[in-house]
Each structure stands twice: as structure tokens, then as C-alpha cells.
Scaffold this motif. Structure first.
Motif, mmCIF file in Angstrom:
data_model
loop_
_atom_site.group_PDB
_atom_site.id
_atom_site.type_symbol
_atom_site.label_atom_id
_atom_site.label_comp_id
_atom_site.label_asym_id
_atom_site.label_seq_id
_atom_site.Cartn_x
_atom_site.Cartn_y
_atom_site.Cartn_z
ATOM 1 N N GLU A 252 -2.851 -3.022 -8.705
ATOM 2 C CA GLU A 252 -2.303 -2.642 -7.395
ATOM 3 C C GLU A 252 -3.242 -1.678 -6.668
ATOM 4 O O GLU A 252 -3.469 -1.803 -5.464
ATOM 5 N N GLN A 253 -3.788 -0.720 -7.409
ATOM 6 C CA GLN A 253 -4.696 0.226 -6.762
ATOM 7 C C GLN A 253 -6.026 -0.434 -6.405
ATOM 8 O O GLN A 253 -6.630 -0.096 -5.378
ATOM 9 N N ALA A 254 -6.486 -1.376 -7.212
ATOM 10 C CA ALA A 254 -7.697 -2.130 -6.867
ATOM 11 C C ALA A 254 -7.490 -2.873 -5.549
ATOM 12 O O ALA A 254 -8.401 -2.947 -4.708
ATOM 13 N N ALA A 255 -6.290 -3.423 -5.356
ATOM 14 C CA ALA A 255 -5.975 -4.122 -4.105
ATOM 15 C C ALA A 255 -5.981 -3.153 -2.929
ATOM 16 O O ALA A 255 -6.467 -3.493 -1.839
ATOM 17 N N ASP A 256 -5.457 -1.948 -3.147
ATOM 18 C CA ASP A 256 -5.476 -0.944 -2.066
ATOM 19 C C ASP A 256 -6.895 -0.517 -1.735
ATOM 20 O O ASP A 256 -7.247 -0.328 -0.554
ATOM 21 N N ILE A 257 -7.727 -0.349 -2.764
ATOM 22 C CA ILE A 257 -9.132 0.021 -2.525
ATOM 23 C C ILE A 257 -9.836 -1.083 -1.749
ATOM 24 O O ILE A 257 -10.584 -0.822 -0.799
ATOM 25 N N ALA A 258 -9.592 -2.341 -2.129
ATOM 26 C CA ALA A 258 -10.201 -3.475 -1.424
ATOM 27 C C ALA A 258 -9.720 -3.534 0.019
ATOM 28 O O ALA A 258 -10.506 -3.810 0.948
ATOM 29 N N TRP A 259 -8.408 -3.291 0.217
ATOM 30 C CA TRP A 259 -7.827 -3.262 1.578
ATOM 31 C C TRP A 259 -8.558 -2.231 2.437
ATOM 32 O O TRP A 259 -8.933 -2.499 3.579
ATOM 33 N N LEU A 260 -8.784 -1.053 1.852
ATOM 34 C CA LEU A 260 -9.429 0.036 2.581
ATOM 35 C C LEU A 260 -10.886 -0.283 2.865
ATOM 36 O O LEU A 260 -11.375 -0.082 3.992
ATOM 37 N N ARG A 261 -11.586 -0.788 1.877
ATOM 38 C CA ARG A 261 -13.009 -1.102 2.059
ATOM 39 C C ARG A 261 -13.205 -2.183 3.141
ATOM 40 O O ARG A 261 -14.176 -2.141 3.885
#
Length: 264
Positions: A252-261
Motif C-alpha cells: 500500500e505504501q509503495a503504491a502511495d510512493i508511486a502515486w506521489l512520484r
């Protein structure tokens, strides 16, 4: 992209946690976040090895101080142990090579004099040995919070500016806290910088609750009440490292990091 993006993780092996999320920054607690007990480095090989591993991996480390710390408090039994605990965590964070240590601005009781709380912050900074920057974080709720409203933040910065070393104190901007605390995100970077002169770290979080609700409840990026790409816009405008403190595990946090990037 010039700024690292990562997540708040477990401290047992933060480098492995960073790899699992595709992160180049991590934030974690050193010990129990709800306790007045001193810091504990859980990394098996010890503080120096963690510092070396982070440097080798190119991962920026940030430490979050325990929640009970409230150095603004007028209660000696809260303020004095809080100062001591903050110093212990600052020193421990420096040992592992952290870029900074985040601490909440704190608050006073409803009938207490805010001026005394701001001055207590001055006294705290005046007596603090800071081998790394202390990053004061804005908070979401409380009418007598030291760092919820921009007017309070202005008074806080005026107070700590009078302390020895006050010019080295940094700022951590939490997007959920700002939104829930009643600060519009559209111009928050410029408004905060006009007060503090700097933004050292972004806590990139969506808000489960409505604007000015006073509720400190994070949710995953794009899933809450913060509209559109406003969180990413803040990160881009600040040009500062960002960590997500969002629910879920590595995926879930990897998805948030990808969303932000993808947006910042």
C-alpha cells in the motif's frame, strides 16, 4: 527528481523496508512512540552499522520523536521529562546518521497562557544540544496547539528565534494535519516559508476527514478529502524530501510512493 520520497516504517531493518517500497527515504521511531522510555535502536548490527547501510543504499533516515513529548506544557511533570526525552532521541538519531528528528509542536490547556507555552519552546531549544536538525511538525487539532494555525506558528518561530541555535530548527509540513487544521494547501508552502524560512520534510498524507475538522486521521493518497493532486503539488512546491505515513503495509505504501512520484 531531486528530493527523496519514502515512508514511515518499522525500525528493525529500515533499509529492507525501504527496498520493499521502492523508497529512498524512511522515517521511524526509536522505541515505543507512546512511552517516556529512552530510545532503542533495534537494528541488529547497531547504530553505526545502520548509518553505514543507509549511506551505502542511498536511503535518507528520519526519526520521529515519541508522541508524549510536549515541551510547551506548563506542567513540570510533562515538560521536564519531555525535554529530557527529546534530547535523548536527538542524540540517538544523530548516532544513526538521521537527517533530522520530527517532533510535534505540542499544546496547552484551554485556560492556559499561550505566551508561556511559546516561551517554553524557547527555553527548550536554548538548552538542547542539536547535532542534527530538530524539525517541528504542524498538528491537526487543538485550539491551544503551538503549531496548528499559521498565527501560532508565527509566534512559535518568533520565540525559538530568540534561543541559541534557534536558527537551525527546521519544519516538517504534514499535509493531512494542515488540511484538517484549517490551512488551505494551495498556498501553504509560501505561507509557511514566509514564517519559518524553510521546509525540511513533508509528511505526504491524505486526510480521512474534512477541512478544518481538527481530526488527525491519515489515509492513502487519493482516497481522502484532499482534492486532486494537492498533496503532490505541496511536495513539488516545497522541493523537500517526503514520507508517507499512510495505512497498510509495504504494498500500500509503495503504491502511495508511486502515486506521489508520478505527480510530484
Amino acid at each position: 527528481m531531486a528530493y527523496p520520497i519514502g515512508a514511515h516504517v518499522s525500525q528493525t531493518d529500515p533499509i529492507a523496508e525501504a527496498r520493499a517500497r521502492g523508497a529512498d527515504a524512511v522515517q521511524f521511531f526509536l522505541g515505543d512512540p507512546q512511552s517516556y522510555k529512552g530510545p532503542v535502536v533495534e537494528y541488529a548490527a547497531g547504530p553505526a552499522a545502520l548509518r553505514a547501510a543507509a549511506e551505502e543504499a542511498g536511503v535518507s533516515l528520519y526519526v520521529h520523536a515519541p508522541y508524549p513529548i510536549n515541551v510547551a506544557s506548563l506542567n513540570n511533570r510533562i515538560r521536564i521529562p519531555g525535554r529530557k526525552l527529546l534530547q535523548q532521541h536527538v542524540s540517538a538519531a544523530a548516532e544513526i546518521g538521521a537527517k533530522g528528528i520530527v517532533v510535534h509542536g505540542g499544546h496547552l490547556g484551554a485556560d492556559e497562557d499561550s505566551a508561556k507555552g511559546f516561551d517554553n519552546w524557547r527555553k527548550c531549544i536554548d538548552g538542547l544540544d542539536m547535532p542534527i536538525p530538530v524539525l517541528i511538525e504542524n498538528t491537526a487539532g487543538g485550539d491551544k496547539a503551538m503549531a496548528r494555525r499559521l498565527e501560532a506558528l508565527d509566534r512559535l518561530w518568533e520565540a525559538i528565534g530568540q534561543a541559541e541555535g534557534g536558527d537551525t530548527v527546521g519544519f516538517c509540513l504534514d499535509t493531512c494535519h494542515a488540511h484538517a487544521g484549517g490551512i488551505e494547501l494551495s498556498n501553504v508552502v509560501d505561507r509557511v516559508r514566509s514564517i519559518t524560512g524553510r521546509i525540511d520534510l513533508i509528511h505526504a498524507n491524505d486526510s480521512r476527514d474534512a477541512f478544518d475538522s481538527g481530526a488527525d486521521r491519515h489515509t492513502n493518497l487519493g482516497a481522502g478529502h484532499i482534492a486532486g493532486d494537492a498533496v503532490a503539488d505541496v511536495v513539488r512546491a516545497a522541493g523537500a524530501p517526503a514520507v508517507v505515513e499512510t495505512p497498510g503495509g509495504a504494498a500500500e505504501q509503495a503504491a502511495d510512493i508511486a502515486w506521489l512520484r508520478a505527480r510530484a
